[in-house]
Design a protein around this motif. Sequence first.
Motif, PDB file in Angstrom:
ATOM      1  N   LEU A 204      18.656  47.676  53.556  1.00  0.00           N
ATOM      2  CA  LEU A 204      19.762  48.721  53.166  1.00  0.00           C
ATOM      3  C   LEU A 204      19.668  49.840  54.196  1.00  0.00           C
ATOM      4  O   LEU A 204      18.873  50.255  54.764  1.00  0.00           O
ATOM      5  CB  LEU A 204      19.196  49.447  52.006  1.00  0.00           C
ATOM      6  N   GLY A 205      21.011  50.110  54.713  1.00  0.00           N
ATOM      7  CA  GLY A 205      21.241  50.981  55.769  1.00  0.00           C
ATOM      8  C   GLY A 205      22.751  51.316  55.519  1.00  0.00           C
ATOM      9  O   GLY A 205      23.486  50.983  54.958  1.00  0.00           O
ATOM     10  N   HIS A 206      23.113  52.389  56.403  1.00  0.00           N
ATOM     11  CA  HIS A 206      24.273  53.035  56.424  1.00  0.00           C
ATOM     12  C   HIS A 206      25.141  52.335  57.011  1.00  0.00           C
ATOM     13  O   HIS A 206      26.799  52.078  56.725  1.00  0.00           O
ATOM     14  CB  HIS A 206      24.484  54.277  56.833  1.00  0.00           C
ATOM     15  N   ALA A 207      24.988  51.607  58.244  1.00  0.00           N
ATOM     16  CA  ALA A 207      25.943  50.802  58.910  1.00  0.00           C
ATOM     17  C   ALA A 207      25.355  49.573  59.463  1.00  0.00           C
ATOM     18  O   ALA A 207      24.010  49.104  59.416  1.00  0.00           O
ATOM     19  CB  ALA A 207      26.269  51.937  60.336  1.00  0.00           C
ATOM     20  N   TYR A 208      26.321  48.559  59.942  1.00  0.00           N
ATOM     21  CA  TYR A 208      26.123  47.469  60.771  1.00  0.00           C
ATOM     22  C   TYR A 208      25.039  47.739  61.881  1.00  0.00           C
ATOM     23  O   TYR A 208      25.277  48.716  62.683  1.00  0.00           O
ATOM     24  CB  TYR A 208      27.001  46.863  61.146  1.00  0.00           C
ATOM     25  N   ALA A 209      23.885  47.056  62.118  1.00  0.00           N
ATOM     26  CA  ALA A 209      23.017  47.228  63.268  1.00  0.00           C
ATOM     27  C   ALA A 209      23.850  46.379  64.332  1.00  0.00           C
ATOM     28  O   ALA A 209      23.691  45.327  64.646  1.00  0.00           O
ATOM     29  CB  ALA A 209      21.735  46.577  63.045  1.00  0.00           C
ATOM     30  N   PHE A 217      16.666  47.157  67.539  1.00  0.00           N
ATOM     31  CA  PHE A 217      16.491  46.518  66.080  1.00  0.00           C
ATOM     32  C   PHE A 217      17.223  45.121  65.855  1.00  0.00           C
ATOM     33  O   PHE A 217      16.750  44.313  65.008  1.00  0.00           O
ATOM     34  CB  PHE A 217      17.349  47.706  64.980  1.00  0.00           C
ATOM     35  N   TYR A 218      18.312  45.101  66.342  1.00  0.00           N
ATOM     36  CA  TYR A 218      18.996  43.646  66.103  1.00  0.00           C
ATOM     37  C   TYR A 218      18.281  42.607  66.529  1.00  0.00           C
ATOM     38  O   TYR A 218      18.249  41.526  65.768  1.00  0.00           O
ATOM     39  CB  TYR A 218      20.522  43.782  66.835  1.00  0.00           C
ATOM     40  N   ASP A 219      17.642  42.476  67.867  1.00  0.00           N
ATOM     41  CA  ASP A 219      16.730  41.675  68.210  1.00  0.00           C
ATOM     42  C   ASP A 219      15.619  41.247  67.050  1.00  0.00           C
ATOM     43  O   ASP A 219      15.536  40.251  66.840  1.00  0.00           O
ATOM     44  CB  ASP A 219      16.492  41.728  69.822  1.00  0.00           C
ATOM     45  N   GLU A 220      14.858  42.501  66.814  1.00  0.00           N
ATOM     46  CA  GLU A 220      13.795  42.112  65.877  1.00  0.00           C
ATOM     47  C   GLU A 220      14.305  41.644  64.709  1.00  0.00           C
ATOM     48  O   GLU A 220      13.403  40.945  64.029  1.00  0.00           O
ATOM     49  CB  GLU A 220      13.277  43.629  65.702  1.00  0.00           C
ATOM     50  N   LEU A 221      15.353  41.884  64.180  1.00  0.00           N
ATOM     51  CA  LEU A 221      15.833  41.435  63.029  1.00  0.00           C
ATOM     52  C   LEU A 221      15.788  39.932  62.957  1.00  0.00           C
ATOM     53  O   LEU A 221      15.569  39.210  62.018  1.00  0.00           O
ATOM     54  CB  LEU A 221      17.105  42.063  62.563  1.00  0.00           C
TER      55      LEU A 221
END
Length: 287
Positions: A204-209, A217-221
């Motif tokens: 859950l977050g406010h915006a697209y990573a 963050f994107y790479d870790e996800l």
Amino acid sequence: MWSTLCLSFLVASSAVHGDEAVPRQIGNGTTVNKETVSFYVMGDGPYGSKGRDMFPSQLQRLEHRPEFMIHLGDTHERQKDCNLTHFDAAADIMLDNIPVPAFVLPGDTDWYECNDKIASWNKWSERFFKFHENWPQLFDVKHQENRSENFSFVHKRVLFLGVHILYVSVDDWDEWNKLVHDDTVWLKEQFESFGNDVGAMVILGHAYAHPRRCKEFYDELLLQAKAHDKPILYLHGDTHNFVVDRRFPSPNILRVVIDTTRDSDPMQVTVNPYSAVPFKLKRRPII
């Protein structure tokens, strides 16, 4: 009028494939079994005096009593001279009209895009830090030590992970990189702590990573999605348009972008990690 969308993954021998399977209906849409989590999600609102006037009735007419609710940030409209009383209005309406624990994440208009970021952040924190603690505690909620707006809990074998993700015109890269790094550490810690014991994850977050703005963050996800190979729902707002897509390259991540409160009532989400239809959305656009 409510519209229902079933979102499925084909799961076999612990492998998650990219193509969506033909949905297998679970229940009759009005009741859920003990393995299913039911919650409502909203964000980007209430905007303006009209939005604040209609917000109580939107919260009161939910079709089913959820287990909890989530607000994904932007509790007021974009304005440089942010009116801090709008935080009070949104918080008071939610406290008066939501019968179950509610979690609130920060959005860009809540603080980052305000002229006085410090005053706006302090006011947001005063009203919304650990907002769920205003209700009887039903979940074992954990908060990141140095960024307590980030939270997580496991419920019915589903990991829920709240992160302070924004998409903004960055004016302080040191501040921004620290935010993204903290979010990344939180994501990694929670997935590594609970990923093997759950059947699905909801981020859950406010915006697209964004892969450039939030690269760490994107790479870790993507690494965690590959390592755990389970259905992941990434829920966010910010763009003000309802979207369901596979924008992330990992086949087990489904992205859903919610409407504003001006355009739709809170959206019901049900999660059953062991169903052919792990994620089910039910939304009611405002005509």
